[in-house]
Write an enzyme that holds these catalytic residues in place. Structure first.
Site, mmCIF file in Angstrom:
data_model
loop_
_atom_site.group_PDB
_atom_site.id
_atom_site.type_symbol
_atom_site.label_atom_id
_atom_site.label_comp_id
_atom_site.label_asym_id
_atom_site.label_seq_id
_atom_site.Cartn_x
_atom_site.Cartn_y
_atom_site.Cartn_z
ATOM 1 C CG HIS A 215 -0.105 0.257 2.498
ATOM 2 N ND1 HIS A 215 0.572 -0.761 3.149
ATOM 3 C CD2 HIS A 215 0.178 1.392 3.187
ATOM 4 C CE1 HIS A 215 1.215 -0.263 4.191
ATOM 5 N NE2 HIS A 215 1.002 1.047 4.240
ATOM 6 C CG HIS B 296 8.053 4.721 0.966
ATOM 7 N ND1 HIS B 296 7.825 5.814 1.784
ATOM 8 C CD2 HIS B 296 8.144 3.649 1.789
ATOM 9 C CE1 HIS B 296 7.787 5.414 3.040
ATOM 10 N NE2 HIS B 296 7.969 4.105 3.078
#
Length: 178
Positions: free
Chosen positions: A40, A125
């Site tokens: 995620h 990220h």
């Protein structure tokens, strides 16, 4: 309940991430690698909350989602955050004004409910692994190319728990972007 707000991915995107992660695993001595279902992008880590706080978070996510259109994200470079002789391995995202706007809105709206703003710059990220000790440099690995873009059409409140010793992120609330 321990929660955070995130962007979740389709199974196809998660499969592409697993493919890259496989190369990183092969170039490492050891590490704790992210399970496919846990990939995620974190928008806001919150931590432990009460049921009342959770309801405020869900309401806030809904408000922010209603004020933003769906958008696309693209992968950028592979990198790491050093932690002594170990590191956190990740893949970054190309700059997205829409992503930064949503993240900033969430910070502003949640601050109204007493949730502190993050004091570090937002660096989106996807974490591949923690406590990774590489055998070789990331730059020397022949990583597969990712072509797909990530289509973002919702925000999700995730719960972080341990199930049989395994870190598990479970979606508990989705809000669609309009």
């Amino acid at each position: 309940m321990r929660v955070f707000i995130a962007i979740d991915f389709t199974n196809e995107i998660k499969e592409q991430l697993v493919e890259i992660q496989r190369y990183l695993k092969n170039g490492s001595k050891k590490g704790s690698f992210t399970h496919k279902e846990n990939f995620h992008v974190t928008l806001k880590f919150i931590g432990d909350v009460t049921p009342e706080q959770l309801q405020s978070i869900k309401n806030t996510v809904g408000i922010v989602a209603q004020q933003n259109d769906p958008f696309e994200l693209a992968f950028s470079n592979i990198g790491s955050f050093p932690r002594g002789n170990k590191s956190i391995q990740w893949i970054g995202l190309e700059h997205s004004s829409a992503l930064h706007h949503v993240q900033s809105q969430l910070e502003d709206e949640l601050e109204k409910y007493g949730f502190a703003k993050e004091n570090r710059p937002y660096k989106p990220h996807i974490t591949f692994g923690r406590e990774v000790v590489m055998e070789t440099s990331i730059q020397s690995l022949q990583l597969p190319t990712i072509i797909d873009k990530i289509y973002v059409d919702s925000l999700v409140v995730m719960e972080s728990t341990r199930v049989n010793g395994k870190l598990t992120y479970s979606p508990i609330h989705y809000s669609s972007l309009t």
